[in-house]
Design a protein around this motif. Structure first.
Motif, mmCIF file in Angstrom:
data_model
loop_
_atom_site.group_PDB
_atom_site.id
_atom_site.type_symbol
_atom_site.label_atom_id
_atom_site.label_comp_id
_atom_site.label_asym_id
_atom_site.label_seq_id
_atom_site.Cartn_x
_atom_site.Cartn_y
_atom_site.Cartn_z
ATOM 1 N N ARG A 107 55.708 60.116 51.971
ATOM 2 C CA ARG A 107 57.028 60.305 51.366
ATOM 3 C C ARG A 107 58.111 59.610 52.189
ATOM 4 N N VAL A 108 58.024 59.656 53.516
ATOM 5 C CA VAL A 108 59.048 59.015 54.333
ATOM 6 C C VAL A 108 59.097 57.517 54.066
ATOM 7 N N ASP A 109 57.946 56.889 53.842
ATOM 8 C CA ASP A 109 57.926 55.456 53.525
ATOM 9 C C ASP A 109 58.684 55.178 52.231
ATOM 10 N N ARG A 110 58.396 55.983 51.214
ATOM 11 C CA ARG A 110 59.020 55.773 49.904
ATOM 12 C C ARG A 110 60.523 56.006 49.969
ATOM 13 N N LEU A 111 60.941 57.052 50.685
ATOM 14 C CA LEU A 111 62.363 57.377 50.751
ATOM 15 C C LEU A 111 63.168 56.306 51.468
ATOM 16 N N VAL A 112 62.551 55.594 52.388
ATOM 17 C CA VAL A 112 63.260 54.522 53.093
ATOM 18 C C VAL A 112 63.119 53.197 52.358
ATOM 19 N N GLU A 113 61.958 52.930 51.782
ATOM 20 C CA GLU A 113 61.752 51.637 51.136
ATOM 21 C C GLU A 113 62.609 51.462 49.888
ATOM 22 N N ASP A 114 62.785 52.504 49.097
ATOM 23 C CA ASP A 114 63.526 52.365 47.834
ATOM 24 C C ASP A 114 64.948 51.840 48.055
ATOM 25 N N PRO A 115 65.731 52.400 48.978
ATOM 26 C CA PRO A 115 67.075 51.832 49.215
ATOM 27 C C PRO A 115 67.027 50.409 49.776
ATOM 28 N N VAL A 116 66.014 50.109 50.602
ATOM 29 C CA VAL A 116 65.880 48.750 51.125
ATOM 30 C C VAL A 116 65.624 47.762 49.993
ATOM 31 N N ALA A 117 64.787 48.143 49.030
ATOM 32 C CA ALA A 117 64.507 47.281 47.878
ATOM 33 C C ALA A 117 65.756 47.073 47.033
ATOM 34 N N GLU A 118 66.564 48.106 46.906
ATOM 35 C CA GLU A 118 67.824 47.968 46.160
ATOM 36 C C GLU A 118 68.753 46.983 46.847
ATOM 37 N N VAL A 119 68.797 47.017 48.164
ATOM 38 C CA VAL A 119 69.627 46.072 48.913
ATOM 39 C C VAL A 119 69.113 44.648 48.738
ATOM 40 N N ALA A 120 67.796 44.464 48.775
ATOM 41 C CA ALA A 120 67.226 43.131 48.585
ATOM 42 C C ALA A 120 67.644 42.550 47.245
ATOM 43 N N ALA A 121 67.586 43.370 46.204
ATOM 44 C CA ALA A 121 68.004 42.900 44.878
ATOM 45 C C ALA A 121 69.492 42.565 44.860
ATOM 46 N N ALA A 122 70.311 43.419 45.471
ATOM 47 C CA ALA A 122 71.757 43.177 45.497
ATOM 48 C C ALA A 122 72.101 41.926 46.298
ATOM 49 N N GLN A 123 71.323 41.643 47.354
ATOM 50 C CA GLN A 123 71.556 40.465 48.189
ATOM 51 C C GLN A 123 70.939 39.199 47.595
ATOM 52 N N VAL B 220 60.325 39.772 54.670
ATOM 53 C CA VAL B 220 59.125 40.572 54.904
ATOM 54 C C VAL B 220 59.560 41.840 55.628
ATOM 55 N N VAL B 221 59.256 43.001 55.040
ATOM 56 C CA VAL B 221 59.806 44.259 55.536
ATOM 57 C C VAL B 221 58.700 45.287 55.768
ATOM 58 N N ASP B 222 58.785 45.959 56.885
ATOM 59 C CA ASP B 222 58.091 47.228 57.076
ATOM 60 C C ASP B 222 59.201 48.264 57.201
ATOM 61 N N PRO B 223 59.457 49.043 56.140
ATOM 62 C CA PRO B 223 60.604 49.953 56.165
ATOM 63 C C PRO B 223 60.517 50.994 57.274
ATOM 64 N N VAL B 224 59.313 51.526 57.496
ATOM 65 C CA VAL B 224 59.105 52.480 58.587
ATOM 66 C C VAL B 224 57.772 52.148 59.250
ATOM 67 N N ASP B 225 57.822 51.413 60.328
ATOM 68 C CA ASP B 225 56.604 51.176 61.110
ATOM 69 C C ASP B 225 56.426 52.353 62.061
ATOM 70 N N GLY B 226 55.225 52.952 62.009
ATOM 71 C CA GLY B 226 55.012 54.192 62.740
ATOM 72 C C GLY B 226 55.329 55.387 61.862
ATOM 73 N N SER B 227 54.827 55.355 60.621
ATOM 74 C CA SER B 227 55.171 56.389 59.636
ATOM 75 C C SER B 227 54.781 57.790 60.099
ATOM 76 N N SER B 228 53.614 57.917 60.706
ATOM 77 C CA SER B 228 53.181 59.247 61.163
ATOM 78 C C SER B 228 54.117 59.776 62.241
ATOM 79 N N ASN B 229 54.538 58.899 63.154
ATOM 80 C CA ASN B 229 55.531 59.302 64.141
ATOM 81 C C ASN B 229 56.822 59.730 63.466
ATOM 82 N N ALA B 230 57.269 58.923 62.509
ATOM 83 C CA ALA B 230 58.531 59.199 61.828
ATOM 84 C C ALA B 230 58.509 60.536 61.110
#
Length: 279
Positions: free
Chosen positions: A60-76, A97-107
């Motif tokens: 879930r943490v990956d999805r919650l961070v990636e979705d806003p990043v993807a929105e920014v990519a589209a806007a940019q 090329v993006v890793d929205p949260v590297d170390g997801s288990s830590n996060a």
């Protein structure tokens, strides 16, 4: 009982010359991670909610961070190649090329060792990289072919080196032990992006996946710019070319080291005379 992670996430301390898309994505990722920690417990953040484009489970943490990043990519107006979403074509010559949260288990657990990673590329060639240590706001920024102010240790020998490793896998346990036996100090932090940044700034001598073929290009892309710009080298333990490819099922055993000589010494120790990749 699972609890929320209460300490705040700072805004990243970005240099003024960062590509606008990378800067906007980094701010979005930091804000989204902070929001996710306030809204969800550790157990909720670590829950598997889907399968990513690389074929591994998405937390879930990956999805919650990636979705806003993807929105920014589209806007940019830039294309996106991300761990969970895969390749998103926004009609640009630039792909980030993006890793929205590297170390997801830590996060998800609240262990303060996780990063946002973004690498700008044009026609498959990486041009600029940005690494953000999410819990601290610290940033490593580099342009391909331009020396950074921070430098590697310059170490050339594996004997006695400070080496970070992926956690041991059964398929690479012998190589893991060979590296550990030669190293002077071994750490396992479970965040490739941060560990490669620490190689670049001279905090450790090397980081290695000792032959487990765990790495995707999203794990290694920032290092491919940042570490050479700081005087080091990044390569695959089995000599396979590291390249930006939208096929996220491809795997490598990445090595980041203070010098080309140390990178080769680590790779030789991983292979131990075996030139073939591990299936």
């Amino acid at each position: 009982m699972s609890t929320r992670i209460t300490w705040p996430i700072p805004e990243p301390d970005l240099p003024v010359d960062v590509h606008p898309a990378l800067a906007a994505m980094a701010r979005a990722a930091s804000a989204a991670y902070g929001d996710a920690r306030r809204a969800h417990t550790r157990a909720e953040l670590g829950e598997q909610v889907a399968d990513g484009a690389d074929g591994t489970p998405t937390m879930r943490v990956d999805r919650l961070v990636e979705d806003p990043v993807a929105e920014v990519a589209a806007a940019q107006g830039v294309n996106l190649l991300s761990e969970e979403a895969g390749f998103v074509d926004n009609g640009s010559a630039v792909t980030v090329v993006v890793d929205p949260v590297d170390g997801s288990s830590n996060a998800a657990a609240g262990v303060p060792l996780c990063c946002f990673a973004a690498t700008a590329s044009v026609d498959g060639e990486a041009t600029e990289a940005l690494t953000v240590w999410l819990d601290t706001g610290r940033v490593w920024h580099a342009f391909a072919g331009h020396a950074t102010a921070y430098r590697t240790t310059g170490r050339t020998s594996l004997d006695g080196a400070a080496v970070n490793l992926l956690r041991p896998h059964r398929r690479s346990a012998e190589a893991w032990q060979r590296i550990a036996n030669k190293a002077g100090r071994v750490r396992v932090m479970s965040t490739t992006v941060l560990e490669c940044a620490l190689v670049a700034e001279g905090s450790i001598d090397a980081f290695c996946d000792p032959g487990s073929d765990t790495h995707r290009i999203v794990d290694l892309a920032t290092a491919m710019v940042t570490v050479p710009a700081a005087g080091g080298a990044v390569l695959d333990a089995y000599g396979r070319r590291l390249e930006i490819d939208p096929d996220l099922t491809r795997r490598w055993s990445g090595i980041a080291a203070a010098t080309p000589a140390l990178a080769e010494a680590v790779a030789e120790t991983v292979r131990d005379g075996n030139q073939t990749r591990i299936a």
